[in-house]
Design a protein around this motif. Sequence first.
Motif, PDB file in Angstrom:
ATOM      1  N   ASP A  85       0.793  -1.231   0.000  1.00  0.00           N
ATOM      2  CA  ASP A  85       0.000   0.000   0.000  1.00  0.00           C
ATOM      3  C   ASP A  85       0.829   1.287   0.000  1.00  0.00           C
ATOM      4  O   ASP A  85       0.390   2.326   0.464  1.00  0.00           O
ATOM      5  CB  ASP A  85      -0.979  -0.007   1.165  1.00  0.00           C
ATOM      6  N   PHE A  86       2.062   1.243  -0.505  1.00  0.00           N
ATOM      7  CA  PHE A  86       2.898   2.426  -0.619  1.00  0.00           C
ATOM      8  C   PHE A  86       3.824   2.246  -1.818  1.00  0.00           C
ATOM      9  O   PHE A  86       3.950   1.153  -2.354  1.00  0.00           O
ATOM     10  CB  PHE A  86       3.706   2.665   0.658  1.00  0.00           C
ATOM     11  N   ALA A  87       4.459   3.321  -2.230  1.00  0.00           N
ATOM     12  CA  ALA A  87       5.393   3.254  -3.359  1.00  0.00           C
ATOM     13  C   ALA A  87       6.821   3.224  -2.819  1.00  0.00           C
ATOM     14  O   ALA A  87       7.334   4.249  -2.368  1.00  0.00           O
ATOM     15  CB  ALA A  87       5.199   4.451  -4.275  1.00  0.00           C
ATOM     16  N   PRO A  88       7.465   2.063  -2.834  1.00  0.00           N
ATOM     17  CA  PRO A  88       8.828   1.987  -2.306  1.00  0.00           C
ATOM     18  C   PRO A  88       9.820   2.734  -3.196  1.00  0.00           C
ATOM     19  O   PRO A  88       9.654   2.792  -4.409  1.00  0.00           O
ATOM     20  CB  PRO A  88       9.131   0.484  -2.304  1.00  0.00           C
ATOM     21  N   THR A 100      19.592  -6.021   8.749  1.00  0.00           N
ATOM     22  CA  THR A 100      20.372  -4.798   8.876  1.00  0.00           C
ATOM     23  C   THR A 100      19.679  -3.577   8.271  1.00  0.00           C
ATOM     24  O   THR A 100      20.206  -2.471   8.366  1.00  0.00           O
ATOM     25  CB  THR A 100      21.755  -4.950   8.213  1.00  0.00           C
ATOM     26  N   VAL A 101      18.516  -3.766   7.649  1.00  0.00           N
ATOM     27  CA  VAL A 101      17.798  -2.646   7.027  1.00  0.00           C
ATOM     28  C   VAL A 101      16.405  -2.526   7.633  1.00  0.00           C
ATOM     29  O   VAL A 101      15.890  -3.457   8.249  1.00  0.00           O
ATOM     30  CB  VAL A 101      17.691  -2.816   5.498  1.00  0.00           C
ATOM     31  N   ASP A 102      15.805  -1.368   7.456  1.00  0.00           N
ATOM     32  CA  ASP A 102      14.455  -1.116   7.961  1.00  0.00           C
ATOM     33  C   ASP A 102      13.443  -1.647   6.944  1.00  0.00           C
ATOM     34  O   ASP A 102      13.124  -0.961   5.971  1.00  0.00           O
ATOM     35  CB  ASP A 102      14.269   0.388   8.180  1.00  0.00           C
ATOM     36  N   VAL A 103      12.956  -2.853   7.152  1.00  0.00           N
ATOM     37  CA  VAL A 103      12.030  -3.498   6.223  1.00  0.00           C
ATOM     38  C   VAL A 103      10.617  -2.989   6.485  1.00  0.00           C
ATOM     39  O   VAL A 103      10.103  -3.114   7.593  1.00  0.00           O
ATOM     40  CB  VAL A 103      12.076  -5.043   6.366  1.00  0.00           C
ATOM     41  N   LYS A 104       9.998  -2.417   5.469  1.00  0.00           N
ATOM     42  CA  LYS A 104       8.632  -1.898   5.589  1.00  0.00           C
ATOM     43  C   LYS A 104       7.603  -2.931   5.149  1.00  0.00           C
ATOM     44  O   LYS A 104       6.478  -2.929   5.616  1.00  0.00           O
ATOM     45  CB  LYS A 104       8.462  -0.635   4.740  1.00  0.00           C
ATOM     46  N   ALA A 105       7.988  -3.803   4.225  1.00  0.00           N
ATOM     47  CA  ALA A 105       7.066  -4.827   3.725  1.00  0.00           C
ATOM     48  C   ALA A 105       7.861  -5.943   3.067  1.00  0.00           C
ATOM     49  O   ALA A 105       8.986  -5.735   2.616  1.00  0.00           O
ATOM     50  CB  ALA A 105       6.093  -4.231   2.720  1.00  0.00           C
TER      51      ALA A 105
END
Length: 60
Positions: free
Chosen positions: A20-23, A39-44
């Motif tokens: 539901d967002f544009a990465p 190690t990364v900020d995973v949003k989806a």
Amino acid sequence: MNPVYEKLLKCYECYKAKIDFAPSVAVVLGSGLGNFAKTVDVKAELPYSEIEGFPVSTVP
């Protein structure tokens, strides 16, 4: 229309329906790179098996 382009459009539409967002960045991880995700900020996350028309690995 080009069949490869049509397939890509199908994959794109499927992904848009599930995220539901544009990465701004997408990372595709193969075997052995799973720890990198920590190690990364995973949003989806979107597994290959959930993308219509996307090839699924048969490697165990």
